[in-house]
Design a protein around this motif. Structure first.
Motif, PDB file in Angstrom:
ATOM      1  N   ILE A 154       6.576  -8.092  -3.424  1.00 55.76           N
ATOM      2  CA  ILE A 154       5.449  -9.031  -3.298  1.00 55.76           C
ATOM      3  C   ILE A 154       5.973 -10.461  -3.227  1.00 55.76           C
ATOM      4  O   ILE A 154       5.496 -11.292  -2.447  1.00 55.76           O
ATOM      5  CB  ILE A 154       4.469  -8.855  -4.476  1.00 55.76           C
ATOM      6  N   MET A 168      -0.342  -1.775  -4.123  1.00 57.07           N
ATOM      7  CA  MET A 168       0.002  -3.157  -4.419  1.00 57.07           C
ATOM      8  C   MET A 168       0.405  -3.937  -3.172  1.00 57.07           C
ATOM      9  O   MET A 168      -0.010  -5.085  -2.994  1.00 57.07           O
ATOM     10  CB  MET A 168       1.130  -3.189  -5.456  1.00 57.07           C
ATOM     11  N   THR A 173       8.282  -2.934  -6.656  1.00 53.46           N
ATOM     12  CA  THR A 173       7.158  -3.309  -5.804  1.00 53.46           C
ATOM     13  C   THR A 173       6.766  -4.757  -6.020  1.00 53.46           C
ATOM     14  O   THR A 173       6.485  -5.492  -5.057  1.00 53.46           O
ATOM     15  CB  THR A 173       5.955  -2.392  -6.082  1.00 53.46           C
ATOM     16  N   TYR A 174       6.757  -5.207  -7.271  1.00 54.36           N
ATOM     17  CA  TYR A 174       6.461  -6.614  -7.551  1.00 54.36           C
ATOM     18  C   TYR A 174       7.506  -7.524  -6.913  1.00 54.36           C
ATOM     19  O   TYR A 174       7.180  -8.627  -6.440  1.00 54.36           O
ATOM     20  CB  TYR A 174       6.407  -6.859  -9.056  1.00 54.36           C
TER      21      TYR A 174
END
Length: 275
Positions: free
Chosen positions: A110, A216, A106-107
């Protein structure tokens, strides 16, 4: 007593605990709960909660569809390709994301989807756009990240199903004059329906309960059932309402999976391979 019975008993106890919390009154400013009430469920008809249910259901359906669309060719190639180097490459590309963990993946999205991320930087350097595209904190951004998280599991399930298909059925169809496309549509695809059913139900349930990725990537602008449960439980300390939202989400998941199962089984019957 077998370990499976113990695990099942613990899960049932946890579910009963959550359900009884959903029927208790919220006491503002206190962790204690009041008496029995149905107000928590009747209060779920507010737009914010209905919107969360809709977003969650839509994201689950979209993620399941696109994951299946991308994963099936990968699984098919991984099983049917004869070149060992190419087969190993497809396996590594498909399975490696599982070793990174959902948070790490997920990061990475981003970084890719941000205003100064990879996509916007490339498009601006190519002169395609002048201002950054809004990819973060959008429904599309959450969908892309969820598909990436789900694909490895779907690929493995589909590859297992395809590997168990007897190639003699396909050869028989080809000997009767069926071309590659018709053989795939009338033989291979119907015979892989058990794997499709398993992957669809798993992907749907996985996405419906996903929390880290919507929280997120969505940043609170794409509300889902899981993110609202977190906000109600740990921000507002309204555990009874959070429990009622969880119970309602679980019921909606069960109904949706039941409908998906009926649709997929109907496809198996249409393909001529139903029981």
């Amino acid at each position: 007593m077998s370990p499976a019975v113990v695990v099942a008993f613990c899960i049932c106890v946890a579910l009963v605990t959550v359900f009884q919390y959903s029927l208790r009154a919220y006491v503002p400013g206190s962790l204690d709960v009041g008496g029995l009430t149905l107000a928590n469920f009747t209060g779920l008809n507010k737009p914010i909660y209905l919107g969360a249910f809709w977003n969650t259901l839509l994201l689950s359906i979209e993620t399941t569809f696109f994951s299946l669309l991308v994963a099936y060719p990968l699984a098919y190639a991984m099983v049917r390709v004869r070149n060992r180097a190419l087969k190993s490459f497809i396996l590594i590309v498909s399975v490696t994301p599982l070793f990174l963990g959902e948070i790490v993946r997920t990061y990475s999205w981003i970084i890719v989807l941000g205003n100064n991320g990879f996509i916007n930087t490339v498009l601006r350097k190519l002169g395609v756009i002048e201002w950054p595209l809004e990819l973060m904190f959008t429904h599309l951004g959450v969908l892309v990240a969820l598909v990436h998280v789900t694909i490895p599991i779907v690929v493995l399930m589909l590859a297992t199903a395809i590997s168990h298909i007897d190639r003699d059925y396909e050869k028989a169809a080809q000997s009767l004059g069926a071309g590659p496309i018709r053989t795939f549509l009338t033989v291979t695809l119907p015979l892989s329906m058990p794997g499709i059913l398993a992957s669809v139900t798993t992907a749907f349930a996985w996405t419906f309960s996903a929390f880290a990725t919507p929280q997120m990537i969505g940043g609170g602008r794409v509300p889902t059932v899981s993110t609202l449960v977190y906000q109600l439980g740990f921000s507002s300390m309204n555990f009874p309402l959070a429990a009622s939202l969880s119970v309602s989400g679980l019921a909606l998941t069960a109904v949706a999976l039941w409908l998906l199962g009926r649709v997929t089984r109907r496809l198996k019957v249409i393909g001529g391979h139903g029981s």
